[in-house]
Design an enzyme around this catalytic site. Structure first.
Site, mmCIF file in Angstrom:
data_model
loop_
_atom_site.group_PDB
_atom_site.id
_atom_site.type_symbol
_atom_site.label_atom_id
_atom_site.label_comp_id
_atom_site.label_asym_id
_atom_site.label_seq_id
_atom_site.Cartn_x
_atom_site.Cartn_y
_atom_site.Cartn_z
ATOM 1 N N HIS A 125 0.829 -1.206 0.000
ATOM 2 C CA HIS A 125 0.000 0.000 0.000
ATOM 3 C C HIS A 125 0.863 1.255 0.000
ATOM 4 O O HIS A 125 1.805 1.367 0.778
ATOM 5 C CB HIS A 125 -0.952 0.008 1.189
ATOM 6 C CG HIS A 125 -2.115 0.907 0.941
ATOM 7 N ND1 HIS A 125 -2.094 2.232 1.284
ATOM 8 C CD2 HIS A 125 -3.293 0.682 0.314
ATOM 9 C CE1 HIS A 125 -3.243 2.781 0.900
ATOM 10 N NE2 HIS A 125 -3.983 1.861 0.316
ATOM 11 N N PRO A 126 0.537 2.220 -0.879
ATOM 12 C CA PRO A 126 1.437 3.366 -1.055
ATOM 13 C C PRO A 126 1.222 4.498 -0.056
ATOM 14 O O PRO A 126 1.864 5.534 -0.173
ATOM 15 C CB PRO A 126 1.112 3.828 -2.481
ATOM 16 C CG PRO A 126 -0.289 3.407 -2.709
ATOM 17 C CD PRO A 126 -0.563 2.220 -1.844
ATOM 18 N N CYS A 127 0.370 4.317 0.955
ATOM 19 C CA CYS A 127 0.008 5.467 1.776
ATOM 20 C C CYS A 127 1.197 6.077 2.504
ATOM 21 O O CYS A 127 1.171 7.235 2.886
ATOM 22 C CB CYS A 127 -1.093 5.092 2.760
ATOM 23 S SG CYS A 127 -0.652 3.730 3.846
ATOM 24 N N ARG A 128 2.255 5.292 2.722
ATOM 25 C CA ARG A 128 3.371 5.836 3.509
ATOM 26 C C ARG A 128 4.599 6.153 2.658
ATOM 27 O O ARG A 128 5.599 6.653 3.161
ATOM 28 C CB ARG A 128 3.765 4.816 4.572
ATOM 29 C CG ARG A 128 2.611 4.493 5.497
ATOM 30 C CD ARG A 128 2.785 5.143 6.822
ATOM 31 N NE ARG A 128 3.720 4.365 7.598
ATOM 32 C CZ ARG A 128 3.430 3.152 8.094
ATOM 33 N NH1 ARG A 128 2.248 2.615 7.904
ATOM 34 N NH2 ARG A 128 4.320 2.502 8.784
#
Lengths: 324, 304
Positions: free
Chosen positions: B252-255
């Site tokens: 997941h790219p959220c960080r």
């Protein structure tokens, strides 16, 4: 020489199908083709860059209208025959399908299409049946080739790097790798300085007797991009030699040199080989006498189809388990 | 996703400021990666799913057949992990001391010391899997047809002397213990770097195959064995590949942008300036902590 009279052998191509190919096949079947069983043109590709196992790859781009293989990869031209039932998959006349595809290949050779786009020398058939309830895909590939002519290898293969000066190889590699239309360097010719000569510029399909008549075969290298990492070349060479014999009767009875162009992971041509083929005793069959071969064997060497289960990445029910 | 559809394409560079990149910067960084690591290449994907803000031939990046010699899950038993990052008070990313030990492990299998109970556990699991495979051949649920039913007579009539029979090379798996039961299968992964328009960062997708079993697709649970257990099912989930269709594991790219910002800051403090071209090389470096046993190629050493 001890290797004299050794039959020249090719490594068969091996199909590798990505999950996204089946996804796209299912999507196309449900939304566009429905119960249509007509054959469809699709694409695959092979590469000679750091290649393993003589693989032909298929992914969802097989269905793209503008197919462009990845860098250092080459088109394979496929006929998809997706059957509606497991019975019609099973009952399809495999020999007849192979013959039909093989005769198409001969037509493409004789009318010059393979000179314009040499990748047409790598055709395939994909016979399939999609069980969309269980996300199981049954399939069988064939890579058609004529069984004849059988011919002999005169000596053990040499390494390209042992035969040509480094500078010639470097120049060749530079031109080869950056060739604008990659398809043209799938099968081609080289002179004694490893300069690339295109098939369409040297061979004509309307004057067979004149083809390669003035050429010194000692200074000519029939070259192809070879997905094999073994001592034997991969299957595509088979159709190339077949075409050469068909279009250049001057070659019959002679010896020819073949460069198998292979790149390692650093993109050098170190693994490339040179084969010497003895075309003395070859026999050219007429179209209807030709025996075709090419259905893919499974890992146990049996002539059987394969099956892919795609539930894990396609079945909404199974997928929802992993989202929870 | 809907959010992605509604997010305007990032036009101005936010790289230094926020660690995010524009599609143009993604292309530049991708070209740089492809140039330096020839195992990576651009891919077009399904043309009906192409994003208009990216060139047709450069929709995403792909590298294939990346070896994964052992299970991350097993590595963690030996306790070589440590938490290095604590991004703004959130739960930290877990990284592993993997530097250099891939090569060593090939010669020195004893480095992977599993305690006996874990070995038994794995052995039992392997056995039950083997049993499944034997009884059902290719399909776990036994729904598939027996392939032998497709055998036809007459197809072998044409003898072909020009076929080279290649004996499959029995490559000894480097990680085997004395007992045959606990052979760790070599897996290969295909890695894809997609541009995520919503997060304005790269987005990593991966899909794995069992190399020893005729490149059979791994199950989702099997693939999770190759993800750092602290990231499995949290930062790593099954997601639909935007350019291909089927679902794959995705990080997941959220960080990503926060981490990238951190890298830029650390570099600046050291008097270096990170160029946006290196974005993907750095990205691959920090993603390695999520998939420590998948040995993809990054040829540049970034010193920070």
């Amino acid at each position: 020489m001890s290797d004299k009279n050794k039959v020249f052998q090719y490594v068969q191509l091996k199909s590798v199908v990505s999950p996204d190919f089946w996804y796209k096949l299912a999507e196309t079947k449900l939304n566009i083709e429905k119960l249509n069983e007509n054959s469809k043109n699709i694409f695959g590709s092979f590469t000679n860059f750091n290649s393993q196992n003589c693989v032909v790859n298929l992914d969802c781009t097989a269905f793209n209208s503008h197919f462009k293989p990845r860098i250092n990869s080459f088109h394979c031209h496929g006929t998809l025959l997706n059957r509606n039932t497991i019975e019609s998959f099973k009952d399809s006349d495999k020999a007849e399908l192979l013959k039909k595809e093989g005769e198409q290949l001969i037509d493409n050779i004789v009318n010059g299409l393979c000179l314009e786009d040499p990748t047409l020398l790598v055709p395939f058939i994909l016979l399939s049946y999609a069980d969309l309830k269980k996300y199981n895909f049954y399939y069988w590939f064939a890579f058609p080739a004529s069984i004849d002519p059988v011919f002999y290898e005169n000596s053990t293969p040499q390494k390209l790097v042992d035969v040509f000066p480094q500078q010639d190889i470097a120049n060749f590699n530079d031109t080869y790798r950056n060739f604008e239309d990659q398809r043209l360097v799938s099968f081609f010719l080289c002179n004694e300085k490893l300069e690339i000569k295109l098939l369409k510029d040297l061979i004509r399909c309307d004057n067979l007797e004149g083809n390669l008549k003035e050429v010194d075969l000692n200074l000519t290298y029939f070259s192809f991009s070879d997905p094999s990492e073994y001592e034997n070349p991969a299957w595509p060479l088979r159709n190339f030699v077949f075409m050469l014999l068909k279009l250049c009767p001057n070659l019959i009875g002679k010896q020819i040199k073949v460069i198998s162009v292979r790149q390692d992971s650093k993109r050098t041509l170190t693994p490339s080989l040179i084969f010497t083929l003895d075309l003395q005793a070859v026999k050219i069959n007429e179209k209807d006498e030709i025996k075709w071969t090419g259905w893919e064997r499974n890992n146990q060497g049996k002539l059987l189809p394969k099956m892919s289960s795609m539930g894990e990445s396609m079945d909404p029910e199974k997928l929802s388990d992993h989202f929870s | 996703s809907v959010a992605e559809q509604l997010t305007p394409v990032l036009k101005e560079s936010k790289f230094k400021e926020c660690g995010r990149i524009t599609p143009e910067e993604f292309i530049a960084a991708g070209d740089h990666l492809v140039h330096h690591c020839p195992t990576w290449s651009w891919a077009a994907g399904d043309e009906t799913k192409a994003k208009s803000y990216l060139p047709k031939d450069k929709q995403f990046l792909i590298t294939k057949n990346v070896p994964c010699l052992r299970r991350c899950k097993q590595m963690e038993f030996s306790g070589v992990e440590r938490i290095v990052e604590d991004v703004e008070g959130e739960e930290g990313w877990v990284t592993h001391d993997t530097e250099g030990d891939e090569d060593e492990s090939n010669e020195n299998p004893s480095e992977m010391t599993l305690d006996n109970s874990k070995i038994d556990e794995i052995r039992a699991k392997n056995e039950s899997q083997n049993a499944d495979n034997n009884s059902n051949d290719e399909d776990d649920e036994g729904e598939a047809m027996d392939m032998e039913d497709f055998e036809e007579s007459g197809m072998l009539d044409n003898v072909d002397p020009s076929v080279a029979i290649i004996q499959p090379v029995e490559k000894k798996n480097p990680i085997t213990s004395e007992s045959d039961d606990s052979i760790v299968h070599t897996r290969t992964y295909d890695l894809h770097i997609v541009y995520n328009k919503y997060y304005q960062t790269p987005h990593l997708f991966l899909i794995g195959y069992d190399k020893d079993e005729n490149r059979k697709l791994l199950t989702v649970e099997e693939m999770f064995e190759d993800v750092s257990q602290d990231n499995a099912k949290k930062t790593v989930t099954m997601e639909q590949h935007p350019h291909l269709g089927p679902s794959m594991l995705a990080v997941h790219p959220c960080r990503h942008s926060d981490l990238m910002k951190k890298f830029i800051q650390i570099a600046e403090e050291g008097g270096n300036e990170l160029s946006v071209h290196s974005y993907l090389i750095i990205f691959l470096k920090f993603v390695q902590s999520v998939i420590p046993t998948i040995n993809y190629d990054y040829s540049q050493n970034i010193t920070i």
